[in-house]
Design a protein around this motif. Sequence first.
Motif, PDB file in Angstrom:
ATOM      1  N   THR A 229      -1.162   9.858  -3.746  1.00  0.00           N
ATOM      2  CA  THR A 229      -1.994   8.891  -3.036  1.00  0.00           C
ATOM      3  C   THR A 229      -2.188   9.420  -1.627  1.00  0.00           C
ATOM      4  O   THR A 229      -1.762  10.537  -1.301  1.00  0.00           O
ATOM      5  N   THR A 230      -2.859   8.641  -0.779  1.00  0.00           N
ATOM      6  CA  THR A 230      -3.061   9.052   0.603  1.00  0.00           C
ATOM      7  C   THR A 230      -2.575   7.975   1.551  1.00  0.00           C
ATOM      8  O   THR A 230      -2.493   6.803   1.195  1.00  0.00           O
ATOM      9  N   VAL A 231      -2.276   8.390   2.774  1.00  0.00           N
ATOM     10  CA  VAL A 231      -1.899   7.453   3.820  1.00  0.00           C
ATOM     11  C   VAL A 231      -2.606   7.876   5.101  1.00  0.00           C
ATOM     12  O   VAL A 231      -2.712   9.083   5.395  1.00  0.00           O
ATOM     13  N   TYR A 233      -3.102   7.848   9.290  1.00  0.00           N
ATOM     14  CA  TYR A 233      -2.300   7.774  10.506  1.00  0.00           C
ATOM     15  C   TYR A 233      -3.191   8.131  11.690  1.00  0.00           C
ATOM     16  O   TYR A 233      -3.935   9.123  11.643  1.00  0.00           O
ATOM     17  N   TYR A 403      -0.285  13.007  -0.674  1.00  0.00           N
ATOM     18  CA  TYR A 403       1.081  13.441  -0.962  1.00  0.00           C
ATOM     19  C   TYR A 403       1.490  13.074  -2.390  1.00  0.00           C
ATOM     20  O   TYR A 403       0.894  12.209  -3.036  1.00  0.00           O
ATOM     21  N   THR A 405       3.559  11.330  -4.969  1.00  0.00           N
ATOM     22  CA  THR A 405       4.332  10.083  -4.964  1.00  0.00           C
ATOM     23  C   THR A 405       5.566  10.160  -5.842  1.00  0.00           C
ATOM     24  O   THR A 405       6.435   9.279  -5.745  1.00  0.00           O
ATOM     25  N   TYR A 408       7.886  11.740  -2.866  1.00  0.00           N
ATOM     26  CA  TYR A 408       8.026  11.132  -1.546  1.00  0.00           C
ATOM     27  C   TYR A 408       7.738   9.639  -1.531  1.00  0.00           C
ATOM     28  O   TYR A 408       6.893   9.145  -2.283  1.00  0.00           O
ATOM     29  N   GLU A 409       8.409   8.965  -0.613  1.00  0.00           N
ATOM     30  CA  GLU A 409       8.040   7.619  -0.217  1.00  0.00           C
ATOM     31  C   GLU A 409       7.031   7.723   0.933  1.00  0.00           C
ATOM     32  O   GLU A 409       7.042   8.696   1.694  1.00  0.00           O
ATOM     33  N   GLU A 410       6.203   6.710   1.081  1.00  0.00           N
ATOM     34  CA  GLU A 410       5.208   6.728   2.161  1.00  0.00           C
ATOM     35  C   GLU A 410       5.859   6.882   3.528  1.00  0.00           C
ATOM     36  O   GLU A 410       5.348   7.591   4.400  1.00  0.00           O
ATOM     37  N   GLU A 411       6.997   6.248   3.733  1.00  0.00           N
ATOM     38  CA  GLU A 411       7.657   6.292   5.033  1.00  0.00           C
ATOM     39  C   GLU A 411       8.039   7.720   5.414  1.00  0.00           C
ATOM     40  O   GLU A 411       8.018   8.079   6.600  1.00  0.00           O
ATOM     41  N   LEU A 414       4.869   9.286   6.832  1.00  0.00           N
ATOM     42  CA  LEU A 414       4.581   8.728   8.150  1.00  0.00           C
ATOM     43  C   LEU A 414       5.584   9.231   9.201  1.00  0.00           C
ATOM     44  O   LEU A 414       5.211   9.497  10.347  1.00  0.00           O
TER      45      LEU A 414
END
Length: 449
Positions: A229-231, A233, A403, A405, A408-411, A414
């Motif tokens: 997925t994407t996040v 920032y 990233y 999933t 990794y966790e989203e945190e 970030l």
Amino acid sequence: MTARSLTIPATAQQAARWRALRTARDRSVYHVTWRLGCAGRVDFDALAAAWQTVTNRHESLRSRFEELDGELKMITEPAVDAVAQLIEPAVPEAGRAAEEFARVAAELHLGEFHLETGPMGRLALVRIGAQQEIILTIHHIAVDGWGMTVLFEELSAAYVSLARGEKPFFAHDAVSFHDYAEKLRAEEAKGRWRRTIDHWRTALDGVTLGTVAHDRELGRPTAVGDPGTTVRYRFSERADAARSALAQELGATPFAVMLAAWQIVLARGGERESTIGVRSMNRTTRSELALVGLVSNACLVRATVDDGASIREVIGAARDATWDVLGRQGVPFPVVHANLPQETRSRLTNVKLTLNYLGPIGRNLSLGDVRLTMLETPNRAARADMVVGYWDGEDGILSETEYNTEAYEEETVLRMLRDMDEVLVAAGEDLDRPVGGVRVRTRSALAAW
């Protein structure tokens, strides 16, 4: 537009994507989707006609791919019907419109492309009440981020004319992808790539890939097409100002400064040596800037960052490495990879970390007087452990990181971006500060092959 079908060998990068899709867990990994919020009502008939006009102009959008006699071929048709949809979901609760827009965007993004038959792109206008979004999805075998920008500029120009009842006009014919592909084949046949290939054989000898330490042990190497997925920032104003000031003071590109910040984060996180993939636009002429079908190249930047080195020295090394890459970006990475020793190739089957600068992508987008806003992409698959894409937004550096999933966790993602932000700020305050004095929360590790 061609009067008949044309068949040419696929480029090395097209062939590499074709092969990767055979084993990818999620074939949408190479779908490029722009999700655009509309600040006004869009004329669907004019939009659909504009999309057909743009499809007619560009060979890559009218192509399909087929293996013939053991070689992948690109077959361009003289005409195809461009896929355009008007989607008007019934949403009884006004408060659920955002949720429904996201659902439809994900569904459109995931829809399969049949590369053997085409077409390579599709467009939809989604309406829920007075709200609208445009969803443009094209396969990465036919377009890259810069190519998407070229297409959308033409789509907008055609839309304005058609909405007025006028015939679209373009000052220049579309640049031929076939001519570009023939130029690549001629350069390879004449041995013009040999010096660059020899350079990479030496530069990548003994390379060891690192990554941001995984949150979960997978029991296997991560791979193209894993769930992702994407996040988003937004970098701080101080980081943005520092990046610009450092680039000017050190004679570096802003990209080199961002690259150095990531190298410092990884070094302070536990691994002194890092090898980061960088996306190189690989467009050095006016015709290449207007070409749809050319796909940005991947190059590798290898660095060793010691605690005793100053931030100035790390940025200087990243600056020199970036200029070196720009001088060697013309040889497609799949060709480089195929010419590396077997042991090196085995270490580079999947680059784990990539940095991608997207320029002013998504700024000042519009269809006539309808202003458009670039929304977060609905990705559901990962090309690598992390792909940090960033661009110059209207009020600073905006990042969208894809990233894995499963790893990794989203945190964690970030936290890594915040560490890059803080490194930029620290560099702006004291360029001669030793890297060992920089504190980060990210943990890095050697990647499983």
